[in-house]
Design an enzyme around this catalytic site. Structure first.
Site, mmCIF file in Angstrom:
data_model
loop_
_atom_site.group_PDB
_atom_site.id
_atom_site.type_symbol
_atom_site.label_atom_id
_atom_site.label_comp_id
_atom_site.label_asym_id
_atom_site.label_seq_id
_atom_site.Cartn_x
_atom_site.Cartn_y
_atom_site.Cartn_z
ATOM 1 N N ILE A 184 0.840 -1.204 0.000
ATOM 2 C CA ILE A 184 0.000 0.000 0.000
ATOM 3 C C ILE A 184 0.870 1.246 0.000
ATOM 4 C CG2 ILE A 184 -1.709 1.308 1.314
ATOM 5 C CD1 ILE A 184 -2.732 -1.407 2.370
ATOM 6 N N ASP A 203 10.602 2.611 7.538
ATOM 7 C CA ASP A 203 10.230 1.199 7.529
ATOM 8 C C ASP A 203 11.510 0.371 7.662
ATOM 9 O OD1 ASP A 203 9.552 -1.458 6.896
ATOM 10 O OD2 ASP A 203 7.866 -0.801 5.673
ATOM 11 N N ALA A 263 -4.593 2.491 8.405
ATOM 12 C CA ALA A 263 -3.960 1.175 8.577
ATOM 13 C C ALA A 263 -4.616 0.394 9.715
ATOM 14 C CB ALA A 263 -2.468 1.347 8.819
ATOM 15 N N ARG A 264 -4.229 0.672 10.953
ATOM 16 C CA ARG A 264 -4.783 -0.012 12.121
ATOM 17 C C ARG A 264 -4.864 0.964 13.285
ATOM 18 N NH1 ARG A 264 -6.637 -3.187 9.315
ATOM 19 N NH2 ARG A 264 -6.516 -5.470 9.336
ATOM 20 N N ASP A 288 -9.609 6.290 9.258
ATOM 21 C CA ASP A 288 -10.504 5.241 8.775
ATOM 22 C C ASP A 288 -10.525 4.059 9.733
ATOM 23 O OD1 ASP A 288 -12.251 4.135 6.712
ATOM 24 O OD2 ASP A 288 -10.617 2.724 6.283
ATOM 25 N N GLU A 293 -13.857 0.073 17.558
ATOM 26 C CA GLU A 293 -14.684 0.149 16.355
ATOM 27 C C GLU A 293 -16.022 -0.544 16.593
ATOM 28 O OE1 GLU A 293 -12.618 -1.223 12.862
ATOM 29 O OE2 GLU A 293 -11.042 0.287 13.071
ATOM 30 N N HIS A 312 -13.884 2.562 8.478
ATOM 31 C CA HIS A 312 -13.014 1.443 8.118
ATOM 32 C C HIS A 312 -13.380 0.852 6.757
ATOM 33 C CE1 HIS A 312 -10.334 -1.901 10.034
ATOM 34 N NE2 HIS A 312 -10.099 -1.760 8.736
ATOM 35 N N LEU A 313 -13.305 1.679 5.740
ATOM 36 C CA LEU A 313 -13.699 1.212 4.415
ATOM 37 C C LEU A 313 -12.668 1.513 3.332
ATOM 38 C CD1 LEU A 313 -14.666 4.146 3.158
ATOM 39 C CD2 LEU A 313 -16.847 3.522 4.178
#
Length: 354
Positions: A184, A203, A263-264, A288, A293, A312-313
């Site tokens: 991503i 990263d 992401a999370r 998102d 949630e 979350h879409l």
């Protein structure tokens, strides 16, 4: 010999998509018996399923209905079905589970290995969708598009949005920091560079040669934060990444920076966000994903300024659903032919075809 398969889908990746993709991958030379099971997601939120010690996360449906549907089945294609130790113990004929997600968090991988069941996953299935969405969230926050839309629909013509102090910011010429640089993140970087942005990447699993080839600058998180007017999260949630964006990290970002998380939820400390927005430390926030949630009715960010929030879409495109089914079906076809799996998720999966 008939191959008995369960297509355990939901209302996004439907069983019929698995069925169609599997028949296409295997061709006419296989006798298939495909059973269908439909979980309640997304109308019913996913969550943990199973007893303590063998609980799986982000699953939909119950162990009982899955065990009943798996009776006599050799293979299962799924997205959210809860493959706990109890399920594996109750289904001795099961030999392979193909999970059409980037990570099989709904599968107890240790229990799968003990049962001798190969597990495959589907990395990159929603990479294009999630990357496009992340860039869209950046634009929405930088240009305050949702707020302008809401104000106009409420009958208010906000000409003051053109005042210098209220005007938005451009991606052209901006420095954007990406925390995480998998499938991503790499697409996001490509799109951002087309906009004219400078892209920084933090990263530990990315090498300097990849960064140079992609035209991004590989830096440590400590350097990325103060240099980035936009910070976008694309890391997996692990023990190392949990809570990496906390009060200290936000304090190191430039005043008025925009923070994006598609992401999370566990990557961030959400409690510090309302005050960061009210004080101007953060100029915008686009979310998102969440620590809880769905967020509760009294969620403090409901009343915070300059927030863009979606349920979350990021991966919700029809192309993602078809791509996910095709990747999972491809793994099942390899398993049936005795070939090595392309995306094994457990030790047993890595042994297939060896």
């Amino acid at each position: 010999m008939t191959l008995r398969v369960l297509a355990a889908g939901d209302h996004f990746v439907a069983p019929a998509l698995f069925d169609e993709a599997l028949r296409s991958e295997l061709g006419d030379g296989h006798d298939l018996d495909v059973g269908h099971l439909t979980a309640g997601w997304p109308a019913e939120p996913f969550g943990p399923v199973g007893a303590e010690g063998s609980r799986v996360e982000e699953a939909s449906g119950t162990e009982d209905e899955l065990v009943a549907a798996l009776e006599g089945r050799r293979v299962c294609l799924t997205q959210m079905a809860p493959f706990t130790a109890r399920v594996f113990d109750a289904c001795p004929e099961l030999g392979m589970v193909a999970v059409c997600r980037g990570g099989p968090v709904n599968v107890d991988l240790d229990a799968a290995d003990r049962a001798g069941v190969a597990v495959a996953q589907a990395p990159g299935r929603n990479a294009a969708a999630a990357a496009e969405f992340a860039v869209g969230m950046m634009l929405a926050a930088l240009r305050r598009i949702p707020l302008a839309d809401a104000e106009l629909r409420a009958g208010r013509w906000r000409g003051d949005f053109y005042e210098y102090s209220e005007a938005g910011l451009e991606l052209d010429g901006a420095t954007v920091g990406l925390v995480g640089y998998g499938a991503i993140g790499r697409i996001v970087a490509r799109v951002l560079r087309a906009f004219g942005a400078t892209v920084l990447v933090a990263d530990p699993y990315t090498d300097a040669e990849t960064a140079r080839t992609d035209g991004v600058e590989l830096v440590e998180l400590a350097e990325l934060l103060p240099r980035s007017g936009v910070v976008s999260l694309h890391a997996r949630l692990t023990d190392e990444t949990r809570g990496i964006i906390d009060a200290d990290a936000i304090a190191r970002m430039p005043d008025g920076a925009v923070l994006v998380n598609t992401a999370r939820g566990g990557l961030m400390d959400y409690e510090v966000l309302p005050e960061a927005l009210r004080s101007g430390r953060l100029g915008g926030l686009a979310l998102d994903v969440y620590d809880v949630e769905p967020p509760p009715d009294d969620w403090p960010l409901h009343a915070a300024p300059n927030v863009v929030a979606t349920p979350h879409l990021a991966g919700a495109t029809r192309q993602t659903a078809h791509r996910a089914a095709r990747i999972a079906a491809g793994e099942v076809a390899r398993f049936v032919r005795g070939e090595a799996l392309a995306h094994p998720a457990n030790a047993t999966g890595k042994e297939v075809g060896s």
